[in-house]
Motif scaffolding. Structure first.
Motif, short mmCIF file in Angstrom:
data_model
loop_
_atom_site.label_atom_id
_atom_site.label_comp_id
_atom_site.label_asym_id
_atom_site.label_seq_id
_atom_site.Cartn_x
_atom_site.Cartn_y
_atom_site.Cartn_z
N UNK A 44 -13.31 -77.77 -2.85
CA UNK A 44 -14.63 -77.22 -3.22
C UNK A 44 -14.46 -75.88 -3.92
N UNK A 45 -13.61 -75.04 -3.35
CA UNK A 45 -13.41 -73.72 -3.95
C UNK A 45 -12.68 -73.83 -5.28
N UNK A 46 -11.68 -74.73 -5.34
CA UNK A 46 -10.92 -74.89 -6.58
C UNK A 46 -10.50 -73.54 -7.13
N UNK A 47 -10.78 -73.33 -8.36
CA UNK A 47 -10.47 -72.05 -9.00
C UNK A 47 -11.68 -71.12 -8.99
N UNK A 48 -12.72 -71.47 -8.25
CA UNK A 48 -13.96 -70.72 -8.20
C UNK A 48 -13.83 -69.57 -7.20
N UNK A 49 -13.63 -68.38 -7.70
CA UNK A 49 -13.52 -67.21 -6.84
C UNK A 49 -14.91 -66.80 -6.39
N UNK A 50 -15.18 -66.93 -5.11
CA UNK A 50 -16.52 -66.61 -4.62
C UNK A 50 -16.62 -65.17 -4.11
N UNK A 51 -15.56 -64.40 -4.28
CA UNK A 51 -15.65 -62.99 -3.89
C UNK A 51 -16.75 -62.34 -4.74
N UNK A 52 -17.55 -61.53 -4.10
CA UNK A 52 -18.67 -60.92 -4.81
C UNK A 52 -19.89 -61.82 -4.85
N UNK A 90 -8.24 -68.36 2.99
CA UNK A 90 -9.28 -69.33 2.61
C UNK A 90 -10.32 -69.45 3.70
N UNK A 91 -9.89 -69.52 4.95
CA UNK A 91 -10.82 -69.70 6.07
C UNK A 91 -11.83 -68.57 6.16
N UNK A 92 -11.40 -67.37 5.85
CA UNK A 92 -12.31 -66.22 5.93
C UNK A 92 -13.43 -66.28 4.88
N UNK A 93 -13.21 -67.06 3.83
CA UNK A 93 -14.25 -67.21 2.80
C UNK A 93 -15.48 -67.95 3.33
N UNK A 94 -15.33 -68.64 4.46
CA UNK A 94 -16.49 -69.30 5.06
C UNK A 94 -17.58 -68.29 5.42
N UNK A 95 -17.21 -67.05 5.65
CA UNK A 95 -18.21 -66.03 5.98
C UNK A 95 -19.15 -65.75 4.81
N UNK A 96 -18.76 -66.15 3.61
CA UNK A 96 -19.60 -65.94 2.42
C UNK A 96 -20.66 -67.02 2.28
N UNK A 107 -25.25 -62.47 -6.01
CA UNK A 107 -24.07 -61.87 -6.61
C UNK A 107 -24.18 -60.36 -6.64
N UNK A 108 -23.00 -59.73 -6.55
CA UNK A 108 -22.95 -58.29 -6.68
C UNK A 108 -23.37 -57.89 -8.09
N UNK A 138 -27.98 -56.17 1.33
CA UNK A 138 -28.53 -56.30 2.67
C UNK A 138 -27.80 -57.37 3.48
N UNK A 139 -27.26 -58.40 2.80
CA UNK A 139 -26.56 -59.49 3.49
C UNK A 139 -25.09 -59.17 3.78
N UNK A 140 -24.50 -58.26 3.05
CA UNK A 140 -23.07 -57.99 3.19
C UNK A 140 -22.65 -57.57 4.61
#
Length: 166
Positions: A44-52, A90-96, A107-108, A138-140
């Motif tokens: 699902x994440x693939x090359x999609x950086x969901x940081x931010x 990778x697992x920590x990205x679930x928090x996003x 998005x930031x 507010x969500x961060x």
């Protein structure tokens, strides 16, 4: 049925009752299911950086808690320290993934990448994006608190793996 299962049961044929209780087979099946869930999330994440970004948890194929549990299992069984590090990241990205975000990720910045955007236009985009940015801000704290909680849970699984594999 768990959405990552490779097994398909026919609707007209009820499942057979197990003839004997085999805990090793059940554990192997649970581990295989967990690995399938982790693989789905990686795909699902693939090359999609969901940081931010903060996305709606409804984008996940199963409840977020099922993914957390899958990572807990896979981390506890992983022999390689390098692989455990990658799995943890990778697992920590679930928090996003949070409830109530909607179909468009928060998005930031108003664009995934500011590269190629005229600087004057970027300033206008940022100004028009103000409400979404404030919602993101507010969500961060929720995302970070959940990430810390997940890290604590995942560390217990990593400790199990280290005690078993070194």
């Amino acid at each position: 049925m768990w959405p990552f299962s490779k097994k398909k049961t026919a609707a007209a044929v009820p499942p057979k009752a197990p003839t004997s209780h085999n805990p090793d087979a059940e554990l192997a099946e649970m581990y295989a299911e967990a690995k399938n869930a982790v693989a789905w999330f990686n795909d699902y994440l693939g090359d999609d950086n969901i940081m931010g970004e903060i996305r709606d948890e409804k984008e996940l194929a199963a409840p977020k808690s099922a993914f957390v549990n899958a990572f807990l299992i896979v981390l506890a069984m992983e022999e390689s320290a390098e692989m455990r590090d990658a799995l943890l990241e990778t697992a920590l990205l679930l928090s996003h993934f949070q409830p109530g975000i909607g179909g468009h990720p928060l998005r930031m910045l108003p664009v995934q990448s500011p590269e190629g955007v005229d600087p004057a236009r970027l300033a206008d985009l940022i100004h028009s994006h103000r409400g979404e940015h404030e919602r993101f801000q507010a969500m961060m704290p929720t995302v970070f608190a959940e990430m810390k909680s997940m890290a604590d849970q995942y560390q217990k699984s990593i400790d199990i793996a280290v005690s078993k594999w070194g």
